[in-house]
Design an enzyme around this catalytic site. Structure first.
Site, PDB file in Angstrom:
ATOM      1  N   GLY A 127       0.816  -1.208   0.000  1.00  0.00           N
ATOM      2  CA  GLY A 127       0.000   0.000   0.000  1.00  0.00           C
ATOM      3  C   GLY A 127       0.845   1.251   0.000  1.00  0.00           C
ATOM      4  O   GLY A 127       0.994   1.914   1.035  1.00  0.00           O
ATOM      5  N   GLU A 244      13.272  -4.542  -3.468  1.00  0.00           N
ATOM      6  CA  GLU A 244      12.215  -4.787  -4.447  1.00  0.00           C
ATOM      7  C   GLU A 244      12.724  -4.704  -5.877  1.00  0.00           C
ATOM      8  O   GLU A 244      12.392  -5.536  -6.723  1.00  0.00           O
ATOM      9  CB  GLU A 244      11.097  -3.761  -4.223  1.00  0.00           C
TER      10      GLU A 244
END
Length: 380
Positions: A127, A244
């Site tokens: 999120g 990531e």
């Protein structure tokens, strides 16, 4: 350029390919299709990898891993992405959610969240991005307001991958305001099953599950759900981005499909224009360049020295490779008569669809260039 990682890595690569061949259908194109069975195939495959100690190989043993080298984990990343990611969305938990919780989480958070990730039983979503706060993430408006011993969260996220299937959300919210907008942000670990959370899918050509809107309406959480230090979430975000952007081995799928092309076309290969075959060879060279950059990042990551600019340079190269190789491959399959190499054609078309948002997702290529340019100019 010799990319040989040694006999152990070669054996691991053979084992992974054997498992994919035995448990994943030849025409499988990932978990995120209109067919719910494809998600279950991915979940079952994750559990199989976990049982064999292959899902979180580089994790410490106390957290369910094998304490393997980052190079062995790199082999897993490459083989999974090359074969349309049969782990489904689990790569997110394995590549960065788990390692970030190890680094910033409490003992209670580690005990609660790491075992399910290591077992392949839980899916996470991220999120972060919001309307008007995508590339400029620190401008987000989702707020977490102190209420007694807990927090009340209100706001909206957008482009949230896997939100329809995820059990947990790695949520960034504003907890206070300062002159510098990167201050006053906090990470919360929140269950997606809470009725205060609403998910609305965004339809795209990539199929379901990839993009969603997520709304938080008076979501109540406790201090136990805070990851790291209140108001210091930007420090956690920087760690997330370092993990990531290295975690997806996009070059591996590009290289596999490019190498398959001559075999898939067979007698039609020699009919391709010489210029197109030259671009095909150039793309293979670019695959090797991206792989080399990825390996440099893995080495830096193992030493704890990855800087945002290192990740930015790699991301620029690998996302451009994703799109450029997809265009070449689409031109190649256009030369095929209808019905020839059906599976290869489907793989290429799927690769093209996924490549289109690659220069936008997880930080746009323009922002990566700005970050890289600023660092180079500051050093000059």
């Amino acid at each position: 350029m010799d990319f040989d990682m040694g006999p152990d890595a070669a054996a691991l690569r053979r084992e992974l390919r054997s498992l994919v061949k035995a448990h994943i259908a030849e025409d499988y194109l990932g978990a995120f299709t209109d067919n719910p069975d494809d998600l279950e195939v991915a979940q079952a495959f994750c559990r199989l990898l976990a049982e064999r100690g292959l899902l979180c190989m580089s994790w410490p043993t106390e957290f369910g891993g094998q304490a393997a080298s980052p190079w062995e984990q790199t082999v897993v990343r490459e083989e999974m992405w090359a074969h349309h990611e049969p782990r489904g969305a689990q790569y997110m938990g394995v590549n960065w959610v788990g390692p970030i919780i190890m680094r910033h989480g409490t003992a209670e958070q580690q005990a609660r969240h790491l075992p399910p990730i290591a077992a392949g039983d839980v899916i996470w979503c991220q999120g972060f991005s919001e309307p008007e706060a995508g590339s400029d993430l620190a401008s987000l408006r989702t707020s977490a307001v102190r209420d007694g011993n807990g927090w009340v969260i209100n706001g909206q996220k957008i482009w949230t991958s896997y939100a329809t299937m995820a059990q947990w959300c790695f949520l960034l919210a504003r907890t206070s305001r300062h002159d510098k907008k990167q201050r006053g942000l906090t990470i919360f670990l929140v269950p997606m099953s809470d009725p205060a959370i609403t998910v609305r899918p965004i339809q795209t050509m990539m199929g379901p599950h990839h993009l969603n809107e997520v709304f938080f309406d008076d979501l109540r959480v406790t201090d136990a759900d805070v990851l790291g230090t209140v108001d210091d979430g930007w420090t956690v975000v920087q760690s997330v981005l370092a993990f990531e952007r290295v975690g997806i081995a996009r070059y591996a799928r590009c290289e596999r499909l490019l190498q398959l092309a001559p075999e898939a076309l067979g007698e039609y290969w020699s009919d391709l224009p010489e210029e197109l075959r030259g671009r095909w060879a150039r793309m293979l060279t670019h695959c090797r360049r991206a792989r080399l950059m990825a390996y440099r990042l893995v080495a830096l990551q193992a030493e704890g020295q990855v800087r945002p600019t290192d990740s930015a340079a790699y991301r620029i190269a690998v996302t451009r490779l994703d799109q450029d190789s997809a265009e070449v491959l689409m031109e190649i399959i256009a030369a095929l008569p209808e019905g020839v190499s059906r599976i290869f054609t489907a793989e290429v078309e799927d690769h093209w669809r996924y490549s289109q948002p690659s220069t936008v997702s997880s930080g746009s290529i323009e922002m990566q260039r700005i970050l890289l340019a600023r660092t180079l100019l500051a050093a000059s």
